[in-house]
Design a protein around this motif. Structure first.
Motif, PDB file in Angstrom:
ATOM      1  N   PHE A 377       0.539  -1.567   0.317  1.00  0.00           N
ATOM      2  CA  PHE A 377      -0.103  -0.290  -0.106  1.00  0.00           C
ATOM      3  C   PHE A 377       1.166   1.053  -0.280  1.00  0.00           C
ATOM      4  CE2 PHE A 377      -3.674   1.926   2.582  1.00  0.00           C
ATOM      5  CZ  PHE A 377      -4.053   2.797   1.406  1.00  0.00           C
ATOM      6  N   TRP A 437      -1.386  -3.430 -14.319  1.00  0.00           N
ATOM      7  CA  TRP A 437      -1.717  -2.193 -15.785  1.00  0.00           C
ATOM      8  C   TRP A 437      -3.329  -1.218 -15.039  1.00  0.00           C
ATOM      9  CZ3 TRP A 437      -0.308  -3.577 -19.286  1.00  0.00           C
ATOM     10  CH2 TRP A 437       0.323  -4.775 -20.398  1.00  0.00           C
ATOM     11  N   LEU A 438      -3.834  -1.242 -13.611  1.00  0.00           N
ATOM     12  CA  LEU A 438      -4.642  -0.613 -12.903  1.00  0.00           C
ATOM     13  C   LEU A 438      -3.573   0.822 -11.869  1.00  0.00           C
ATOM     14  CD1 LEU A 438      -6.623  -3.261 -11.416  1.00  0.00           C
ATOM     15  CD2 LEU A 438      -7.030  -1.954 -13.572  1.00  0.00           C
ATOM     16  N   ASP A 440      -3.275   3.291 -12.368  1.00  0.00           N
ATOM     17  CA  ASP A 440      -3.816   4.655 -12.059  1.00  0.00           C
ATOM     18  C   ASP A 440      -5.449   4.473 -11.666  1.00  0.00           C
ATOM     19  OD1 ASP A 440      -4.317   3.296 -14.242  1.00  0.00           O
ATOM     20  OD2 ASP A 440      -4.423   5.855 -15.747  1.00  0.00           O
ATOM     21  N   ARG A 441      -5.913   3.358 -10.588  1.00  0.00           N
ATOM     22  CA  ARG A 441      -6.688   3.002 -10.979  1.00  0.00           C
ATOM     23  C   ARG A 441      -7.293   2.760  -9.239  1.00  0.00           C
ATOM     24  NH1 ARG A 441      -9.674   0.606 -15.909  1.00  0.00           N
ATOM     25  NH2 ARG A 441      -7.888  -0.256 -16.115  1.00  0.00           N
ATOM     26  N   ARG A 528       8.595   9.140 -10.023  1.00  0.00           N
ATOM     27  CA  ARG A 528       8.364   9.591 -11.767  1.00  0.00           C
ATOM     28  C   ARG A 528       9.861  10.483 -11.372  1.00  0.00           C
ATOM     29  NH1 ARG A 528       4.192  13.699 -13.505  1.00  0.00           N
ATOM     30  NH2 ARG A 528       2.882  13.016 -11.825  1.00  0.00           N
ATOM     31  N   VAL A 586       0.325   5.273   6.459  1.00  0.00           N
ATOM     32  CA  VAL A 586       0.483   4.248   5.189  1.00  0.00           C
ATOM     33  C   VAL A 586       2.367   4.437   5.057  1.00  0.00           C
ATOM     34  CG1 VAL A 586       0.694   4.303   2.198  1.00  0.00           C
ATOM     35  CG2 VAL A 586      -1.825   4.386   4.039  1.00  0.00           C
ATOM     36  N   LYS A 640       3.906  14.376   5.456  1.00  0.00           N
ATOM     37  CA  LYS A 640       3.532  15.337   6.199  1.00  0.00           C
ATOM     38  C   LYS A 640       3.899  16.614   4.573  1.00  0.00           C
ATOM     39  CE  LYS A 640       4.485  15.413  10.650  1.00  0.00           C
ATOM     40  NZ  LYS A 640       6.398  15.293  11.137  1.00  0.00           N
ATOM     41  N   GLY A 641       3.482  17.861   4.578  1.00  0.00           N
ATOM     42  CA  GLY A 641       3.369  18.147   4.209  1.00  0.00           C
ATOM     43  C   GLY A 641       3.301  18.362   2.142  1.00  0.00           C
ATOM     44  N   ARG A 642       3.167  18.993   1.330  1.00  0.00           N
ATOM     45  CA  ARG A 642       2.186  18.423  -0.301  1.00  0.00           C
ATOM     46  C   ARG A 642       2.653  17.220  -0.276  1.00  0.00           C
ATOM     47  NH1 ARG A 642       3.717  24.043  -3.743  1.00  0.00           N
ATOM     48  NH2 ARG A 642       5.443  23.894  -2.940  1.00  0.00           N
ATOM     49  N   GLY A 645       0.025  14.381  -0.714  1.00  0.00           N
ATOM     50  CA  GLY A 645      -1.464  14.707  -1.367  1.00  0.00           C
ATOM     51  C   GLY A 645      -2.680  14.400  -1.601  1.00  0.00           C
ATOM     52  N   ASP A 646      -3.640  15.382  -1.046  1.00  0.00           N
ATOM     53  CA  ASP A 646      -4.679  14.983  -0.553  1.00  0.00           C
ATOM     54  C   ASP A 646      -5.601  15.243  -1.630  1.00  0.00           C
ATOM     55  OD1 ASP A 646      -4.464  18.128   0.446  1.00  0.00           O
ATOM     56  OD2 ASP A 646      -3.608  16.892   1.855  1.00  0.00           O
TER      57      ASP A 646
END
Lengths: 646, 422, 246
Positions: A377, A437-438, A440-441, A528, A586, A640-642, A645-646
């Motif tokens: 996760f 394959w998933l 991004d989902r 990335r 996480v 924490k922080g950016r 990414g919420d």
């Protein structure tokens, strides 16, 4: 008198007496007293027997007590007997047990000592056993007393201490004497000293000995000269109405009132032409109408008198009831209460420790079950619903290995790496075929892995059947580490705890100290960027998924050792594992550790508050977690922080 | 810099506009404001198509039923069809909350079950009351209300070792009150849970896990004997309608079938109404990019809460119609797995389309009862005989993976392609 | 001239990194302002703070005639109060039509039940048409937003911003990825909007900023480095140092 006999006995055993009278001779010297033994005369006989110390004395007393000694009428000699048909008896020598001759039933007389005599005999037997030259036999005697203590044991036991030359046995005897003194010591001061010597003692025997002393019963009124624990008043709410009524009416202080069912039965018995007490039947579907009918009947004298409930209340209001100790001595009960309080305190303390150990072992199970999930996760943002089924696969791997390798230790050593390999392979296959394959989902990953989960579960059911399969732990994992009567923890749970610690350290090492760990952390933080720095995220994802699944397999073997292996065992752990990950936060092993610790101790804690109901415990735990998420939506250890990414 | 925060949560443009069916997009403001307002149905022909098909189906089933006299379809099959309609209704709810609003709730079967429990309490209480009153009628004295109540308590709760009627059964003797509770209890649960969850901005898989936890907590709670709802025995005998003991089951099953069909029709209309227009636009926006909708000035949490509670109520109504046809409800029905199956139906049917949800629920649940009921022929491989009662779940699991991977639009997606080609 | 937005003494840090450091900033009611600065200067975080996405560790953000603090308000409340934002990457709802996108942004009541019962009306339609006209997407209204070109998406997003009828527009890199003609059009839209409201543009492209012809604020390491006309700030040696990296 008893002590005189004991002193003689003592001398006899020391062998300072040398007088070679045979057993039969001693018995014949006391012939009448043996044949018609009574509580008064038997002591003298025994005293003589002991003084003579002839061989076979102990056996004779045993048999005598068991009504196995017979007398030949013609010469009044004593024998043991054997018989096949209850007519012809073989007479056996009382010293050697050798057959002597045969006799007819009518020529013999069976000695039937009464119960008073038998109890004296039994206590002599205890003396014999407690002073047996063989320490093993003495220990056996002690054990049988511990199991079923009796007043008759007390004096002989006490007398046997001085001569005891085995320190361990002596200690045991002393402790047992104190235990018996609690119940049987006539001298109050000694008894209280014995009671107080058990302060803070955790043994079950101590509590078993003390509890009867503080036994109470509730009585009507306040009796004089009784050892009163406390006084109850009905109007103070100290005692409930039913009990108060029962006690008061038993004491004749209050007229017993007919109860509701009794009144109804009376009404039914007095139906005359569809009318009861002047009220037509069809109106009697109201309690008020029934009461009126009953009162009418009572006035006519057809049924016992009855006053409305209020008068009972009033009568009770003034009454006092007392809780009385069955033990008459206030000093003794006081000491016992105090000792029990101190025992309960230490018991509470150790129970807390035991609870803590329980929680720790549950936490390590949750940790093992959840850590694989947490890794996948955290690194890939993928929830693997089939994680529980990987646990199950690991457990079944262990089971299959045991089918082929009968040595449990060897099979366990094979099963652990094999389970890792199997689930690692399954994990990698799943990652390659489905999950990648998933990426991004995430929600669809959740569903696809769920599809895999139901398929795997059903396949396991088809192969292994629905009944539970055993995964047997090797002998050296059987049993438990026992600290005292309260704290104990099974070796399997200790082993799982150790396994949890090992994996925690191992993963920490891999993540912080190896190249793979560095790359994994890089991918977790910024996939990335990581890939632009030459890290192949595909490979990392595959490896992480494999490792996460592999650990699930090992967790499966561990869980299978103490729980049953079924096709549904995965789903038993999956929700807790999710909770552990969510609560812990996480992408962090420490978070999983804290999450597992929190959930494990929470579950045990709630179970402790409400021990009868583990279902409720789980319910409340989940509710707690839902509330917990309110305050720390990202878990205990949150990014924490950016980057979060919420 | 902030781009990562605004990644669409949902795979971007893969989802269809989903205007309550295959209708052309028509929300927003009509061009120039000059176009006369058309009735809702006219703007959404697919809704009309669905309603006509549903009516035809209902009529057909009625004509073939035992109640009508032809008896080509057995009463038990009519019940199965009626139950399937209820499942279609809850699938619509699931589609609204997941396919349109992007909340993968693994808890809607909890609401379904709660609805069933609420109506089941009335059914069981009143029926037991009838039985008790009958048996007490022969007693020497006419029973008092207290005696009747005690006897009912013993009759219902004897199985869990109780005789007291729990406080939560306070309204059980009133049909109106229990019908209201069908809506109120799940609605309030959804509001409270949703408020807590959405307020703390729990989204995505976290939210799914949380809804699953809620479902698990509820089912574990109901499994207890002192839950007041008969523990794992659940409520039973629900197929017997109090006061209608003389009416044969074949007729009653027909009534429930009609009621289910009607509820489904209304549910479909409501879903079409909600998802079309600006509200639909906003919730689809929330699904695709929640943060962006927030910056447009919409209170995302309130919208989610409305959708969550509304769909919970639809689910509860579906449950209240389902369980009288099933005859029994127990806590196992609420287990998390049921809600996951619900997601499976909607995914296979094609989410983001209302008719997709209906197709998925009907297709998969009927197929499931065909396979598990032994209707499907076994396949003999020579060395092994595939028995579908054993292997159906494996097939379902694998086909679910395949649908997710290869046809994320589900059956509805294939349907759309066909419609577009023709 | 009274100020529309006053940011004073704001600081925020992420894991020890000070993204915004004692920043103060003001903008009037009808003013066009450009913010420039190198990467990591805190431009996006600055916008995050104003729109409520990030809460600062300290400082004040006062907005509007009644001088309300934005720090306690949710994102949606801030947006309703009249602050619109365009993101760096175009974020439009790709699965919906251009009309739906604009309609969602149109200034109307935002409550769920208001929206559920919302009825189309001529006035709204006219405004929608007017905005579509201004951003040049009149012909594209029925197309899916996902099918638009990059530049069109940027315009759509600006259009959505205008449809909200905000008093303060925060525009992050509007010209990124645009052709020269498209840029010209964008400039036009922005300067037009600034006649009646405050517009803050964050941009890297100096040429674009020159075209906007407005006051420029230079951010560096989370604080204001310089403020004034473009020529004024570009001649500032500190600014040159920062940009050239020396």
């Amino acid at each position: 008198m008893m002590f005189r006999v004991l002193a003689v006995l003592w001398l006899a055993l020391c062998g300072s007496f040398v007088q070679a009278l045979s057993l039969q001779e001693v018995l014949q010297a006391n012939q009448a007293a043996v044949e018609k033994a009574s509580r008064k005369t038997v002591d003298a006989v025994l005293s003589d027997l002991v003084t003579a110390a002839a061989p076979g004395t102990q056996t004779f007393i045993e048999k005598w007590a068991d009504r196995d000694v017979w007398m030949r009428k013609e010469d009044k000699l004593f024998f043991f007997v054997e018989t096949d048909d209850k007519k012809t008896y073989t007479l056996l020598d009382i010293e050697t047990g050798a057959p002597i001759s045969e006799a007819q039933k009518r020529d013999l007389k069976q000695l039937k000592p009464n119960s008073g005599v038998r109890s004296v005999l039994a206590s002599y037997l205890v003396q014999f056993k407690l002073m047996d030259p063989e320490p093993r036999r003495r220990a056996q005697a002690l054990q049988s007393i511990e199991r079923d203590p009796d007043e008759s044991h007390y004096a002989p036991l006490k007398a046997s201490i001085e001569a005891e030359d085995y320190p361990a046995l002596k200690e045991r005897k002393e402790r047992l004497v104190r235990l018996l003194a609690i119940r049987f010591e006539p001298d109050e001061a000694t008894r209280i000293a014995a009671i107080e010597s058990f302060r803070g003692n955790l043994s079950v025997e101590a509590r078993a000995a003390l509890n009867p002393i503080v036994e109470t019963q509730t009585v009507f009124g306040v009796p004089e000269n009784a050892n009163i624990a406390r006084i109850l008043r009905y109007d103070q709410g100290d005692i409930d109405q039913t009990t108060a009524l029962r006690l008061a009416s038993a004491a004749g202080a209050i007229m017993p009132q007919p109860s509701l069912p009794e009144r109804k039965a009376a009404l039914e018995a007095n139906i005359v032409d569809g009318v009861v007490g002047g009220v037509p039947l069809h109106q009697l579907d109201r309690q008020a109408a029934r009461d009126a009918a009953y009162e009418a009947l009572a006035k006519a004298g057809a049924v016992p008198d009855w006053q409305a409930a209020q008068s009972e209340q009033d009568a009770l209001a003034e009454m006092e009831f007392a809780v009385v100790y069955t033990e008459p001595s206030a000093a003794v009960t006081e000491a016992a209460e105090a000792t029990l309080a101190s025992i309960n305190q230490s018991v509470g303390l150790y129970q807390a420790l035991d609870l803590g150990l329980d929680a720790l072992s549950l936490a390590s199970i949750f940790f093992l079950a959840a850590i694989g999930l947490a890794i996948t996760f955290g690194v890939m943002g993928v929830i693997n619903m089939a994680h529980g089924e990987f646990i199950m696969m690991g457990a079944y791997t262990g089971y299959v290995v045991q089918l082929f390798v009968p040595n449990y230790t060897a099979s366990l050593l094979i099963a652990l790496p094999l389970a890792f390999a199997v689930t690692f392979g399954a994990g990698v296959a799943m990652e390659r075929l489905v999950i990648r394959w998933l990426y991004d989902r995430p929600l669809e990953t959740l569903l696809a892995t769920f599809g895999i989960s139901i398929a795997l579960q059903q396949i396991a059911k088809n192969i292994f059947g629905t009944q539970a399969r055993p995964l047997t732990a090797p002998g050296w994992l059987d049993g438990a580490w026992v600290m005292n009567d309260i704290v104990s923890i099974s070796y399997i749970r200790i082993a799982i705890f150790v396994l949890g610690v090992v994996f925690f350290c191992l993963l920490l090492f891999i993540l912080k100290r190896t190249r793979l760990g560095l790359e994994v952390r890089a991918v977790t933080q910024n996939p990335r960027m990581a890939s632009s720095m030459g890290i192949n995220p595909d490979r990392i994802n595959m490896l992480t998924f494999g490792i996460g699944s592999g650990i699930a397999g090992i967790a499966g073997v561990a869980i299978g050792l103490y729980a049953k292996v079924t096709s549904e065992m995965g789903s038993d752990y999956i929700v807790q594992s999710f909770m552990t990950v969510v609560v812990g936060g996480v992408g962090n092993i420490w978070g999983t550790l804290l999450g597992a610790g929190l959930i494990g101790s929470l579950q045990k804690g709630i179970e402790w508050l409400n021990p009868s109901n583990t279902l409720a415990a789980q319910t409340y735990m989940i509710l707690f977690i839902i509330l917990f998420i309110q305050f720390r939506p990202r878990g205990i250890i949150a990014l924490k922080g950016r980057a979060a990414g919420d | 810099m902030s781009s990562s925060s605004f990644r669409p949560k949902y795979g971007g443009g893969e989802l269809p506009a989903g205007q309550g069916g295959a209708a052309p997009p028509s929300s927003g403001d009509a061009k120039g404001g000059a176009t006369p307002r058309q009735p809702f149905i006219a703007r959404h022909p697919s809704v009309l198509i669905f309603l006509v098909m549903l009516a035809a189906f209902t009529l057909g089933v009625t004509v073939l039923s035992e109640a009508f006299g032809t008896a080509i379809l057995s009463t038990s099959f009519i019940k199965t069809l009626g139950k399937t309609l209820c499942l279609c209704l809850i699938a619509i709810a699931m589609d609204l909350v997941w396919g349109y609003c992007g909340i993968l709730s693994l808890g809607h079967f909890a609401f379904f079950g709660l609805g069933g429990y609420m109506i089941g309490m009335w059914l069981m209480y009143e029926r037991t009351k009838d039985i008790v009153t009958n048996s007490l009628a022969n007693a020497p004295l006419p029973p008092t209300p207290d005696e009747i109540r005690d006897a009912i308590g013993t009759q219902i709760f004897g199985v869990v070792g109780g005789a007291e009627i729990p406080i939560i059964w306070y309204f059980a003797d009133s049909l109106v009150a229990q019908l209201a509770l069908v809506v109120i209890v799940p609605g309030i649960l959804a509001l409270v849970f949703g408020w807590l969850a959405f307020r703390s901005r729990v989204t995505g898989v976290y939210l799914s896990i949380l809804t699953q936890a809620m479902t698990l907590a509820l089912s574990l709670y109901l499994f207890q004997n002192d839950s007041g709802l008969r523990g794992n025995n659940g409520l039973s005998g629900l197929q017997n309608i109090p006061g209608l003991t003389d009416v044969p089951q074949s007729i009653i099953s027909m009534w429930f079938f009609w009621a289910s069909a009607l509820a489904l029709a209304f549910g479909y209309l409501l879903a079409a109404f909600v998802t079309s227009g600006k509200f639909g636009s906003v919730i689809r926006g929330i699904r695709d990019d929640e943060a962006r909708v927030r910056f447009l000035g919409y209170n995302v949490e309130a919208y989610k809460l409305v959708v969550f509670a509304l769909t919970a109520i639809i689910a509860a109504i579906a449950g209240a119609l389902y369980y009288p046809q099933a005859g029994i409800i127990n806590p196992a029905e609420i287990a998390p797995i049921a809600s996951i199956y619900l997601a499976v139906w909607v995914a296979i049917g094609g989410r983001g389309r209302i008719y997709g949800a209906v197709i998925g629920a009907a297709f998969v649940s009927l197929l499931s009862s065909w396979f598990t009921g032994g209707g499907a022929p076994n396949i003999n491989l020579g060395f092994y005989v595939i028995q579908w009662t054993d292997w159906w779940l494996v097939l379902l699991g694998i086909s679910f993976v395949l649908v997710t991977l290869l046809a994320p639009q589900g059956i509805g997606g294939l349907f759309d392609k066909l419609v577009r080609k023709s | 001239m009274s100020m529309l937005l006053e940011v004073s003494g704001v600081s925020v840090s992420f894991d020890g990194f000070k993204a915004i450091n004692n920043l103060s900033f003001q903008i009037g009611k009808a003013e066009l302002r450009a913010i420039i600065g190198p990467n990591g200067a805190g431009k996006t975080t600055f916008m995050d703070i104003i729109t409520g996405k990030t809460r600062p560790d300290e400082g004040r953000v006062i907005y509007g005639d009644r001088s309300v603090s934005l720090l306690k308000m949710s994102e949606s409340r801030i947006a309703q109060a009249g602050i619109g934002r365009k993101f760096q990457r175009p974020t439009v709802f790709e699965a919906q039509t251009v009309r739906e996108n604009l309609s969602m942004a149109l200034r109307n009541k935002r409550g769920p039940f208001d929206v559920l019962m919302y009825k189309r009306n001529a006035e709204g339609a006219a405004r929608l048409e007017a905005i579509a006209e201004e951003i040049g997407l009149t012909d594209q209204l029925i197309r899916q937003a996902g099918e638009l070109s990059h530049g069109q998406k940027q315009w759509l997003e600006i259009g959505m911003l205008l449809a909200q009828d905000p008093r303060l527009l925060l525009v992050d890199e509007p010209a990124a990825g645009m052709t020269p003609e498209e840029r010209e059009h964008t400039t036009e839209i922005l300067t037009n909007a600034a006649k009646t409201r405050a517009v803050v543009v964050v941009e890297h492209d100096m040429e674009f900023i020159r075209r906007l012809d407005c006051k420029v604020t230079v951010l560096h390491e989370g604080a204001v480095l310089a403020e004034g006309s473009l020529d004024h700030v570009t001649s500032n040696p500190e600014v040159i140092d920062v940009y050239l990296g020396r």
